[in-house]
Design a protein around this motif. Structure first.
Motif, short mmCIF file in Angstrom:
data_model
loop_
_atom_site.label_atom_id
_atom_site.label_comp_id
_atom_site.label_asym_id
_atom_site.label_seq_id
_atom_site.Cartn_x
_atom_site.Cartn_y
_atom_site.Cartn_z
N PRO A 40 0.83 -1.20 0.00
CA PRO A 40 0.00 0.00 0.00
C PRO A 40 0.86 1.25 0.00
O PRO A 40 1.90 1.31 0.66
N ALA A 41 0.44 2.23 -0.78
CA ALA A 41 1.20 3.47 -0.87
C ALA A 41 1.23 4.17 0.48
O ALA A 41 0.20 4.29 1.14
N PRO A 42 2.41 4.61 0.95
CA PRO A 42 2.47 5.30 2.23
C PRO A 42 1.84 6.67 2.14
O PRO A 42 1.66 7.22 1.06
N ALA A 43 1.48 7.21 3.28
CA ALA A 43 0.95 8.57 3.30
C ALA A 43 1.99 9.53 2.78
O ALA A 43 3.19 9.28 2.85
N GLU A 44 1.53 10.65 2.26
CA GLU A 44 2.43 11.60 1.62
C GLU A 44 3.52 12.08 2.57
O GLU A 44 4.61 12.40 2.15
N THR A 45 3.21 12.13 3.84
CA THR A 45 4.18 12.64 4.81
C THR A 45 5.01 11.53 5.44
O THR A 45 5.86 11.80 6.26
N SER A 46 4.76 10.27 5.06
CA SER A 46 5.46 9.15 5.68
C SER A 46 6.42 8.51 4.68
O SER A 46 5.98 8.01 3.64
N PRO A 47 7.72 8.52 4.97
CA PRO A 47 8.67 7.87 4.06
C PRO A 47 8.52 6.36 4.11
O PRO A 47 8.11 5.79 5.14
N ASP A 48 8.84 5.71 3.02
CA ASP A 48 8.80 4.25 2.95
C ASP A 48 10.20 3.73 3.25
O ASP A 48 11.09 3.79 2.41
N LEU A 49 10.39 3.22 4.45
CA LEU A 49 11.72 2.78 4.89
C LEU A 49 11.95 1.30 4.65
O LEU A 49 13.07 0.82 4.87
N LEU A 50 10.94 0.56 4.22
CA LEU A 50 11.08 -0.88 4.01
C LEU A 50 11.68 -1.17 2.65
O LEU A 50 11.61 -0.35 1.73
N TYR A 51 12.26 -2.35 2.52
CA TYR A 51 12.83 -2.78 1.24
C TYR A 51 11.77 -3.53 0.44
O TYR A 51 11.06 -4.39 0.97
N SER A 52 11.67 -3.23 -0.83
CA SER A 52 10.74 -3.94 -1.70
C SER A 52 11.34 -5.28 -2.12
O SER A 52 12.54 -5.54 -1.94
N ASP A 53 10.51 -6.13 -2.72
CA ASP A 53 11.00 -7.41 -3.23
C ASP A 53 12.07 -7.20 -4.29
O ASP A 53 13.06 -7.93 -4.36
N THR A 54 11.87 -6.19 -5.14
CA THR A 54 12.86 -5.89 -6.17
C THR A 54 14.20 -5.50 -5.56
O THR A 54 15.26 -5.93 -6.02
N VAL B 137 20.66 0.42 13.72
CA VAL B 137 19.23 0.45 13.36
C VAL B 137 18.78 1.88 13.06
O VAL B 137 18.05 2.14 12.10
N SER B 138 19.21 2.82 13.89
CA SER B 138 18.86 4.22 13.66
C SER B 138 19.50 4.73 12.38
O SER B 138 18.88 5.51 11.63
N ALA B 139 20.73 4.31 12.10
CA ALA B 139 21.39 4.71 10.87
C ALA B 139 20.65 4.17 9.65
O ALA B 139 20.55 4.84 8.62
N ARG B 140 20.13 2.95 9.76
CA ARG B 140 19.36 2.38 8.65
C ARG B 140 18.13 3.24 8.36
O ARG B 140 17.82 3.53 7.20
N ALA B 141 17.44 3.66 9.40
CA ALA B 141 16.26 4.51 9.20
C ALA B 141 16.64 5.83 8.54
O ALA B 141 15.96 6.30 7.62
N ALA B 142 17.74 6.43 8.98
CA ALA B 142 18.16 7.72 8.42
C ALA B 142 18.59 7.57 6.96
O ALA B 142 18.24 8.40 6.10
N ALA B 143 19.33 6.50 6.66
CA ALA B 143 19.80 6.29 5.29
C ALA B 143 18.65 5.98 4.35
O ALA B 143 18.59 6.48 3.23
N ARG B 144 17.72 5.13 4.81
CA ARG B 144 16.57 4.80 3.97
C ARG B 144 15.68 6.02 3.74
O ARG B 144 15.12 6.21 2.66
N ASN B 145 15.54 6.85 4.75
CA ASN B 145 14.74 8.07 4.61
C ASN B 145 15.35 8.99 3.56
O ASN B 145 14.63 9.56 2.72
N ALA B 146 16.67 9.13 3.57
CA ALA B 146 17.33 9.99 2.59
C ALA B 146 17.16 9.42 1.18
O ALA B 146 16.86 10.16 0.23
N ALA B 147 17.35 8.11 1.02
CA ALA B 147 17.20 7.50 -0.29
C ALA B 147 15.77 7.63 -0.81
O ALA B 147 15.54 7.92 -1.99
N ASP B 148 14.80 7.44 0.08
CA ASP B 148 13.40 7.54 -0.33
C ASP B 148 13.04 8.97 -0.70
O ASP B 148 12.32 9.21 -1.68
N ALA B 149 13.55 9.94 0.05
CA ALA B 149 13.26 11.35 -0.26
C ALA B 149 13.84 11.74 -1.61
O ALA B 149 13.20 12.44 -2.40
N LEU B 150 15.05 11.27 -1.91
CA LEU B 150 15.64 11.55 -3.21
C LEU B 150 14.86 10.86 -4.34
O LEU B 150 14.66 11.43 -5.41
#
Length: 392
Positions: free
Chosen positions: A16-30, A301-314
Motif C-alpha cells: 500500500p502506498a504510504p501517506a504523503e508525509t510518511s517515508p517508505d523505509l522498508l525494502y521492496s522485493d525488487t 538500526v537508527s542509521a538504517r532509518a536515516a539512510a533509507r529516509n534519505a534514499a526515499d526522499a531523493l
C-alpha cells in the motif's frame, strides 16, 4: 463505525502506498533481489583478502568486477532513464547497491560515477543547448563502458561554495586536489565560471597525479585541466544547479554505504566474540561487551532509518530531501566510525593487524566521514533547514 479505504498498492513495491508525509523505509522485493545479486557477485569476485592485496598493490580496482557489476547486473544505469540505456530505477535501488559495496568495502567508482556524476549529467540533460554530448555520455555511463567524476575535492558538501564560479584568469589551468577516483575516470566534469564542461582525461593539457590516501580502496588524485579544454555541456546557472544536484544525491546515498559498512562491522564483531573463548566462556557473553554491542546495534538500526529516509526522499523528489540528507549525513558518518572502531577493539590483538580487514573498514569509515561534507557541516545545514536557533 467507518473505516478508511486501503490505499492502492504502488507499482514499484506492491505494498500500500504510504501517506504523503510518511517515508517508505522498508525494502521492496525488487530491492531484496537486487541486494542478493550484488552480494552474490561480491562474495564470488571481491573477497576481502583479494581486496586487501589489490589495495596494497596501489591499483585497487578489478576491471572484471566492474564489468560484471555494470554490464552484468546493470547497476551503473539504475538512475539513468530507459530511453538512454539505463534501468530507469531510483535512488532506493542505488542505495541498496551502495550498502553492499560498503559491506564488502569494494574499490569501485560507483558513488562517484554512477551516482554523483550521473546525477549531475541528468541535471544538464534536456536543459543544455550547448552540446548533444550529455545523452551520449549518460548512455556510456549506464553501460559501464565509461566512468566520470566531478572535478571537485571529495570533501565538497552539497551547499558548499563551488570552485570556479568566479572568473578564472585567462589562460590559467585549473588544479583541484583530492578528487576521488579520478585515476579511474574517462571523463572529468569541470565546473567553470561560464558553465559545466566535460573533459576527457586523455586530452592534452589534462594531468591526473595520484595521491596517497588514508583509504586505499578509494584513491585520490590531483587533477590539472588546461583552460579551454573540453566541451561545455551546460551554462553557468544550469551547471551549478546540476553539480549541486549530484552532490546532494551523493551525500544522501553515501549514508547507505556507511550503513553497509557499519552492519558488517557489527556482524563480524558479534561472530568473533561468540567464537573467541576466554576463561572457558565466549568473550561475547561478558556483560560489558554485551552492552557495547547492544548500544552499537541500536545505532546501526537508527542509521538504517536515516539512510533509507534519505534514499526515499531523493527517489520521490521530496522537497524535504535536503533535510533528509542532512539528517543522514549528520548521523551515519559517526555511526560508521564507531562501528569500525568497536570492530578493531573487540577483535583484540588480531584486529590491530594488517592481515585482518578491520583496518580497511576503519579507514573507509574515516574517509567517508569527511566526504561530501563533515557531520558538523551537515548539522549546521540541518539547523538552517529546520530553522533552529543558533548557539548563544
Amino acid at each position: 463505525m467507518t473505516t478508511q479505504p486501503t490505499p492502492a498498492p504502488t507499482p514499484r513495491t506492491g505494498r500500500p502506498a504510504p501517506a504523503e508525509t510518511s517515508p517508505d523505509l522498508l525494502y521492496s522485493d525488487t530491492e531484496d533481489d537486487l541486494r542478493a545479486a550484488v552480494r552474490s557477485l561480491l562474495t564470488d569476485r571481491a573477497d576481502l583478502p583479494a581486496t586487501l592485496a589489490r589495495a596494497e598493490s596501489g591499483d585497487p580496482y578489478d576491471p572484471a568486477l566492474w564489468t560484471s557489476l555494470t554490464a552484468g547486473i546493470g547497476a551503473a544505469g539504475l538512475l539513468v532513464p530507459e530511453k538512454l540505456g539505463g534501468q530507469g530505477a531510483s535512488h532506493r535501488e542505488a542505495a541498496v547497491v551502495l550498502e553492499e559495496l560498503g559491506r564488502a568495502v569494494t574499490p569501485a567508482p560507483y558513488l562517484t560515477s554512477a551516482v554523483v556524476a550521473t546525477e549531475a549529467l541528468l541535471g544538464c540533460d534536456g536543459h543544455s543547448t550547448e552540446s548533444t554530448d550529455v545523452a551520449g555520455l549518460l548512455t556510456a555511463l549506464a553501460s559501464g563502458h565509461r566512468t566520470a567524476v566531478l572535478a571537485l575535492p571529495l570533501t565538497t558538501a552539497p551547499d558548499a561554495p563551488l570552485p570556479f564560479t568566479g572568473t578564472d584568469p585567462e589562460g590559467a589551468a585549473t588544479t583541484v586536489r583530492a578528487v576521488a577516483e579520478a585515476v579511474r575516470a574517462d571523463v572529468l566534469l569541470v565546473p567553470r565560471a561560464d558553465g559545466l564542461y566535460a573533459v576527457e582525461t586523455a586530452a592534452p593539457g589534462v594531468t591526473v597525479e595520484p595521491l596517497t590516501p588514508l583509504d586505499l580502496t578509494r584513491p585520490l588524485a590531483t587533477v590539472t585541466v588546461a583552460a579551454g579544454s573540453g566541451v561545455r555541456i551546460a551554462d553557468a546557472a544550469t551547471g551549478e544547479s546540476a553539480v549541486r544536484r549530484g552532490l546532494l544525491a551523493g551525500a544522501g546515498l553515501l549514508a547507505s554505504e556507511q550503513l553497509g559498512l557499519a552492519e558488517w562491522c557489527l556482524e563480524e564483531t558479534v561472530r568473533y566474540t561468540r567464537e573467541r573463548h576466554q576463561f572457558n566462556r565466549p568473550v561475547g557473553s561478558f556483560q560489558a561487551l554485551k552492552h557495547r554491542m547492544a548500544q552499537l546495534w541500536l545505532e546501526v538500526v537508527s542509521a538504517r532509518a536515516a539512510a533509507r529516509n534519505a534514499a526515499d526522499a531523493l527517489a520521490t523528489g521530496d522537497p524535504g530531501a535536503p533535510l533528509a540528507v542532512a539528517v543522514a549525513q549528520a548521523y551515519c558518518g559517526r555511526v560508521a566510525v564507531h562501528a569500525a572502531e568497536e570492530c578493531v577493539q573487540l577483535h583484540g590483538g588480531i584486529g590491530m593487524t594488517w592481515e585482518h580487514p578491520a583496518h580497511l573498514y576503519l579507514k573507509r569509515a574515516k574517509s567517508d566521514e569527511s566526504a561530501l561534507g563533515s557531520p558538523g557541516r551537515h548539522r549546521e545545514r540541518l539547523a538552517d533547514l529546520a530553522d533552529l536557533p543558533g548557539p548563544g
